[in-house]
Enzyme design. Structure first.
Site, PDB file in Angstrom:
ATOM      1  N   TYR A 139       0.840  -1.194   0.000  1.00 43.38           N
ATOM      2  CA  TYR A 139       0.000   0.000   0.000  1.00 43.38           C
ATOM      3  C   TYR A 139       0.881   1.252   0.000  1.00 43.38           C
ATOM      4  O   TYR A 139       0.566   2.230  -0.679  1.00 43.38           O
ATOM      5  CB  TYR A 139      -0.925   0.009   1.223  1.00 43.38           C
ATOM      6  CG  TYR A 139      -1.984  -1.064   1.175  1.00 43.38           C
ATOM      7  CD1 TYR A 139      -3.128  -0.904   0.398  1.00 43.38           C
ATOM      8  CD2 TYR A 139      -1.845  -2.239   1.898  1.00 43.38           C
ATOM      9  CE1 TYR A 139      -4.103  -1.885   0.345  1.00 43.38           C
ATOM     10  CE2 TYR A 139      -2.818  -3.221   1.855  1.00 43.38           C
ATOM     11  CZ  TYR A 139      -3.943  -3.049   1.074  1.00 43.38           C
ATOM     12  OH  TYR A 139      -4.901  -4.027   1.027  1.00 43.38           O
TER      13      TYR A 139
ATOM     14  N   ASN B 248     -12.862  -0.450  -4.862  1.00 43.39           N
ATOM     15  CA  ASN B 248     -12.776  -0.971  -6.226  1.00 43.39           C
ATOM     16  C   ASN B 248     -14.009  -1.818  -6.558  1.00 43.39           C
ATOM     17  O   ASN B 248     -14.219  -2.871  -5.960  1.00 43.39           O
ATOM     18  CB  ASN B 248     -11.500  -1.810  -6.356  1.00 43.39           C
ATOM     19  CG  ASN B 248     -11.395  -2.536  -7.673  1.00 43.39           C
ATOM     20  OD1 ASN B 248     -12.053  -2.205  -8.645  1.00 43.39           O
ATOM     21  ND2 ASN B 248     -10.550  -3.554  -7.695  1.00 43.39           N
TER      22      ASN B 248
ATOM     23  N   GLU C 176      -2.265 -16.818  -9.208  1.00 47.05           N
ATOM     24  CA  GLU C 176      -1.382 -16.041 -10.071  1.00 47.05           C
ATOM     25  C   GLU C 176       0.085 -16.392  -9.868  1.00 47.05           C
ATOM     26  O   GLU C 176       0.870 -16.336 -10.816  1.00 47.05           O
ATOM     27  CB  GLU C 176      -1.613 -14.549  -9.839  1.00 47.05           C
ATOM     28  CG  GLU C 176      -2.980 -14.101 -10.300  1.00 47.05           C
ATOM     29  CD  GLU C 176      -3.226 -12.626 -10.118  1.00 47.05           C
ATOM     30  OE1 GLU C 176      -2.371 -11.923  -9.544  1.00 47.05           O
ATOM     31  OE2 GLU C 176      -4.295 -12.163 -10.559  1.00 47.05           O
TER      32      GLU C 176
ATOM     33  N   CYS D  34      -6.941  -5.344  -7.208  1.00 44.99           N
ATOM     34  CA  CYS D  34      -6.643  -4.818  -5.875  1.00 44.99           C
ATOM     35  C   CYS D  34      -6.073  -5.906  -4.965  1.00 44.99           C
ATOM     36  O   CYS D  34      -5.407  -5.592  -3.981  1.00 44.99           O
ATOM     37  CB  CYS D  34      -7.880  -4.181  -5.262  1.00 44.99           C
ATOM     38  SG  CYS D  34      -9.339  -5.235  -5.235  1.00 44.99           S
ATOM     39  N   HIS D  35      -6.295  -7.168  -5.319  1.00 45.01           N
ATOM     40  CA  HIS D  35      -5.736  -8.263  -4.513  1.00 45.01           C
ATOM     41  C   HIS D  35      -4.211  -8.296  -4.577  1.00 45.01           C
ATOM     42  O   HIS D  35      -3.578  -8.915  -3.734  1.00 45.01           O
ATOM     43  CB  HIS D  35      -6.322  -9.614  -4.957  1.00 45.01           C
ATOM     44  CG  HIS D  35      -6.039  -9.970  -6.384  1.00 45.01           C
ATOM     45  ND1 HIS D  35      -6.809  -9.496  -7.437  1.00 45.01           N
ATOM     46  CD2 HIS D  35      -5.067 -10.738  -6.940  1.00 45.01           C
ATOM     47  CE1 HIS D  35      -6.328  -9.972  -8.572  1.00 45.01           C
ATOM     48  NE2 HIS D  35      -5.266 -10.726  -8.298  1.00 45.01           N
TER      49      HIS D  35
END
Length: 166
Positions: free
Chosen positions: A94, A115, A153, A123-124
């Site tokens: 962040y 979001n 991912e 945003c993850h």
């Protein structure tokens, strides 16, 4: 959003996803409670969104070619645009996101929380300096979704230049 506003509801590895459209693109993806009824897409544009999400769940490297029309403030849209620069399989803090704007880490986190298009606007991929951080308000169920997305991912990760400095 309430279920009646979803033009499609699809099953996914992270639960049922409600799809909401704006006149020229995707407005929102909502992670719905267990037991939400599937609703098949009835237009080509909604079928395109569902197909793009299915491709992602099969292969997280699959690019999203979906027009996005999220509703938000100018600041939120700036944050969401930066989120889309974070490569698959990588994360930023962040604080790093905030330095790029420039703003505070808290403000960046609040924009991430707001979001309306999670998964596609990733945003993850934003994490705390020490740990996972929040996701969609931080409930344990949503944090499990964030963990799943990051693990999904990570399996397809390949080194690439970062769009945002750590």
């Amino acid at each position: 959003m309430c279920a009646s506003e979803h033009v499609a509801v699809m099953e996914s590895p992270v639960g049922m996803l409600g799809i909401s459209m704006a006149p020229n693109g995707l407005a929102a993806i909502d992670i719905l409670p267990a037991g939400a009824a599937e609703r098949r897409p009835t237009t080509a544009s909604v079928r395109h969104v569902v197909a793009a999400l299915r491709r992602y769940f099969r292969d997280p490297q699959a690019p999203f070619d979906v027009p996005l029309r999220p509703s938000g403030t100018v600041f939120q849209r700036r944050v969401w645009a930066l989120l889309q620069l974070i490569p698959v399989g990588q994360t930023v803090s962040y604080a790093a996101l905030a330095r790029r704007l420039p703003t505070s880490a808290r403000a960046a986190g609040q924009a991430c929380r707001a979001n309306p298009i999670p998964i596609i606007v990733p945003c993850h991929r934003v994490v705390a300096a020490r740990g996972l951080g929040g996701f969609m308000g931080g409930s344990p169920a949503y944090l499990e979704v964030k963990r799943w997305l990051l693990q999904h991912e990570a399996q397809a990760w390949s080194p690439a230049p970062l769009g945002i400095a750590r």
